[in-house]
Design a protein around this motif. Structure first.
Motif, mmCIF file in Angstrom:
data_model
loop_
_atom_site.group_PDB
_atom_site.id
_atom_site.type_symbol
_atom_site.label_atom_id
_atom_site.label_comp_id
_atom_site.label_asym_id
_atom_site.label_seq_id
_atom_site.Cartn_x
_atom_site.Cartn_y
_atom_site.Cartn_z
ATOM 1 N N ASP A 117 -11.127 -16.538 26.016
ATOM 2 C CA ASP A 117 -12.425 -17.198 26.149
ATOM 3 C C ASP A 117 -13.559 -16.173 26.209
ATOM 4 N N ALA A 118 -13.312 -15.065 26.906
ATOM 5 C CA ALA A 118 -14.344 -14.038 27.032
ATOM 6 C C ALA A 118 -14.635 -13.382 25.684
ATOM 7 N N ILE A 119 -13.594 -13.090 24.912
ATOM 8 C CA ILE A 119 -13.784 -12.442 23.611
ATOM 9 C C ILE A 119 -14.448 -13.397 22.629
ATOM 10 N N PHE A 120 -13.916 -14.604 22.519
ATOM 11 C CA PHE A 120 -14.508 -15.556 21.585
ATOM 12 C C PHE A 120 -15.922 -15.956 22.015
ATOM 13 N N GLY A 121 -16.122 -16.120 23.328
ATOM 14 C CA GLY A 121 -17.419 -16.556 23.817
ATOM 15 C C GLY A 121 -18.512 -15.523 23.661
ATOM 16 N N ASN A 122 -18.147 -14.250 23.559
ATOM 17 C CA ASN A 122 -19.140 -13.193 23.440
ATOM 18 C C ASN A 122 -19.177 -12.522 22.072
ATOM 19 N N LEU A 123 -18.025 -12.386 21.409
ATOM 20 C CA LEU A 123 -17.980 -11.594 20.186
ATOM 21 C C LEU A 123 -17.809 -12.412 18.904
ATOM 22 N N HIS A 124 -17.150 -13.555 18.974
ATOM 23 C CA HIS A 124 -16.997 -14.375 17.773
ATOM 24 C C HIS A 124 -18.374 -14.872 17.326
ATOM 25 N N LEU A 126 -19.404 -17.652 16.365
ATOM 26 C CA LEU A 126 -19.773 -18.939 16.939
ATOM 27 C C LEU A 126 -20.074 -18.848 18.432
ATOM 28 N N ARG A 127 -19.715 -17.721 19.037
ATOM 29 C CA ARG A 127 -19.989 -17.456 20.453
ATOM 30 C C ARG A 127 -19.448 -18.558 21.351
ATOM 31 N N SER A 128 -18.255 -19.015 21.045
ATOM 32 C CA SER A 128 -17.629 -20.045 21.874
ATOM 33 C C SER A 128 -16.137 -20.049 21.617
ATOM 34 N N ALA A 129 -15.387 -20.516 22.594
ATOM 35 C CA ALA A 129 -13.957 -20.744 22.445
ATOM 36 C C ALA A 129 -13.726 -22.240 22.304
ATOM 37 N N ARG A 130 -12.686 -22.642 21.606
ATOM 38 C CA ARG A 130 -12.367 -24.061 21.472
ATOM 39 C C ARG A 130 -11.578 -24.494 22.705
ATOM 40 N N PRO A 131 -12.104 -25.398 23.507
ATOM 41 C CA PRO A 131 -11.407 -25.823 24.733
ATOM 42 C C PRO A 131 -10.023 -26.384 24.422
ATOM 43 N N GLY A 132 -9.077 -26.090 25.305
ATOM 44 C CA GLY A 132 -7.736 -26.639 25.173
ATOM 45 C C GLY A 132 -6.866 -25.968 24.138
ATOM 46 N N SER A 133 -7.282 -24.807 23.641
ATOM 47 C CA SER A 133 -6.515 -24.119 22.610
ATOM 48 C C SER A 133 -5.389 -23.280 23.209
ATOM 49 N N ARG A 134 -4.389 -23.005 22.384
ATOM 50 C CA ARG A 134 -3.424 -21.956 22.679
ATOM 51 C C ARG A 134 -3.909 -20.697 21.969
ATOM 52 N N MET A 250 -31.558 -18.888 16.684
ATOM 53 C CA MET A 250 -30.148 -18.564 16.824
ATOM 54 C C MET A 250 -29.295 -19.661 16.191
ATOM 55 N N ALA A 251 -28.280 -19.248 15.441
ATOM 56 C CA ALA A 251 -27.402 -20.210 14.791
ATOM 57 C C ALA A 251 -26.627 -21.022 15.827
ATOM 58 N N ILE A 252 -26.427 -22.288 15.520
ATOM 59 C CA ILE A 252 -25.687 -23.178 16.408
ATOM 60 C C ILE A 252 -24.894 -24.142 15.545
ATOM 61 N N SER A 253 -23.650 -24.389 15.909
ATOM 62 C CA SER A 253 -22.832 -25.327 15.143
ATOM 63 C C SER A 253 -23.200 -26.759 15.534
ATOM 64 N N PRO A 254 -22.943 -27.731 14.655
ATOM 65 C CA PRO A 254 -23.208 -29.127 15.020
ATOM 66 C C PRO A 254 -22.465 -29.545 16.284
ATOM 67 N N ARG A 255 -21.222 -29.055 16.450
ATOM 68 C CA ARG A 255 -20.455 -29.376 17.654
ATOM 69 C C ARG A 255 -21.167 -28.841 18.903
ATOM 70 N N GLN A 256 -21.635 -27.594 18.826
ATOM 71 C CA GLN A 256 -22.337 -27.000 19.957
ATOM 72 C C GLN A 256 -23.652 -27.726 20.231
ATOM 73 N N MET A 257 -24.360 -28.109 19.162
ATOM 74 C CA MET A 257 -25.612 -28.824 19.348
ATOM 75 C C MET A 257 -25.385 -30.156 20.053
ATOM 76 N N LYS A 258 -24.319 -30.859 19.653
ATOM 77 C CA LYS A 258 -24.026 -32.144 20.274
ATOM 78 C C LYS A 258 -23.685 -31.963 21.763
ATOM 79 N N LEU A 259 -22.905 -30.930 22.063
ATOM 80 C CA LEU A 259 -22.532 -30.686 23.450
ATOM 81 C C LEU A 259 -23.741 -30.291 24.301
ATOM 82 N N ARG A 260 -24.619 -29.475 23.722
ATOM 83 C CA ARG A 260 -25.748 -28.951 24.487
ATOM 84 C C ARG A 260 -26.892 -29.944 24.616
ATOM 85 N N TYR A 261 -27.166 -30.693 23.532
ATOM 86 C CA TYR A 261 -28.348 -31.548 23.517
ATOM 87 C C TYR A 261 -28.028 -33.034 23.402
ATOM 88 N N GLY A 262 -26.755 -33.375 23.207
ATOM 89 C CA GLY A 262 -26.387 -34.775 23.110
ATOM 90 C C GLY A 262 -26.679 -35.403 21.769
#
Length: 313
Positions: A117-124, A126-134, A250-262
């Motif tokens: 989560d730390a690597i994906f959330g900071n370096l990927h 998309l700057r996020s990890a997919r919840p519930g992933s292996r 800053m770039a934002i994915s549609p999934r992130q936009m929905k989560l952040r702004y509804g």
């Protein structure tokens, strides 16, 4: 996703004096763009491949309808992306591998969720990890730091899942998606393809209902799918592009936009939150969907048989 072509090789020649670039040229290996990326990476102390991807993600925001990018805009996006990347690297400095090892020395493991989560959330990008992933990684043999890692989760993109199910007869609930991949510059050649093979073997062992692995390869970020092909994945279909979204530059994915702004409505986000919400104007390249059967041989799909679907969500 595989390593972007723009980061595969960088030139040592002086920076280009050209005044304009194009999105297509930058994403497909323009030597002048690669030279600018390499110079900026050295100047700011960041990894060139990660910088190339982040810059390519930002360029559609400043590109004209024709896809042309002014040199001054490119320089600004390189600088801004490098500064942010350096700050993000500092947040996970204890996880960043330092030494290079041959592929044979790296060990395949299921990665700790907090580390992934730390690597994906900071370096990927998309700057996020997919919840519930292996999460799986190839780690170095001494410090056990991830050199290359990926996250895998049950398929939840209905558009792609339904089309694959109709065309190839695999139930959506038996599909798993490689949703994140990140590889540090010290990773040896073929690290990503080796990791993908390990993931396939692990899912075959521990997820008895899994039948298909999928992933999205975004050509606009310089990704070509080479690591997937090297792991015997196949290019099965494509998805028509939609504009990239940006909030306050800053770039934002549609999934992130929905989560952040509804909502995924730019107009609604502007009105309700008072932010600068915009989208890219230039035509973007299709996303490629690569697939791998968890058991047995993955069949090739001829170009004329590949479906091109419209991206809605």
């Amino acid at each position: 996703m595989s390593v972007p072509a723009t980061g595969a090789a960088v030139s040592a020649r002086p920076n280009s004096t050209r005044t304009t670039f194009t999105l297509e040229g930058c994403r497909t290996g323009d030597e002048a763009f690669a030279t600018l990326v390499a110079a900026s990476a050295r100047r700011h102390g960041v990894e060139p491949r990660a910088l190339a991807v982040r810059t390519l993600l930002q360029l559609p925001r400043v590109a004209a309808h024709s896809g042309r990018v002014r040199r001054r805009d490119l320089d600004a996006e390189l600088r801004n992306s490098a500064v942010l990347l350096r700050a993000d690297q500092a947040k996970v400095i204890d996880l960043v591998p330092i030494d290079a090892y041959p592929l044979s020395a790296l060990q395949f493991v299921e990665c700790e969720t907090d580390d992934a989560d730390a690597i994906f959330g900071n370096l990927h990008y998309l700057r996020s990890a997919r919840p519930g992933s292996r999460n799986f990684a190839l780690v170095d043999p001494i410090h056990r730091r991830p050199v290359t890692l990926c996250s895998v989760s049950p398929m939840d993109w209905a558009l792609v899942g339904k089309q694959l199910s109709r065309q190839f007869g695999v139930p959506v609930e038996r599909m798993w998606d490689v949703s994140r991949v990140y590889s540090f510059d010290v990773a040896p050649a073929n690290a990503i393809s080796s990791l993908l093979k390990g993931v396939r073997n692990e899912l075959r062992r521990s997820e008895p209902t899994a039948e298909l692995l999928t992933t999205v390869v975004d050509q606009n970020l310089g990704f070509t799918g080479s690591s997937y092909r090297a792991a015997n994945w196949q290019y099965w279909m494509s998805v028509r592009p939609r504009p990239y979204l940006y909030v306050d530059g800053m770039a934002i994915s549609p999934r992130q936009m929905k989560l952040r702004y509804g909502t995924q409505s730019l107009a609604e986000v502007r009105l309700r939150y008072g932010v600068l919400a915009e989208q890219s104007r230039a035509t973007l390249a299709d996303s490629m969907i690569y697939c791998c059967r968890v058991r047995g041989v993955t069949e090739a799909v001829e170009p004329g048989e590949r479906r091109r679907v419209r991206r809605r969500s």
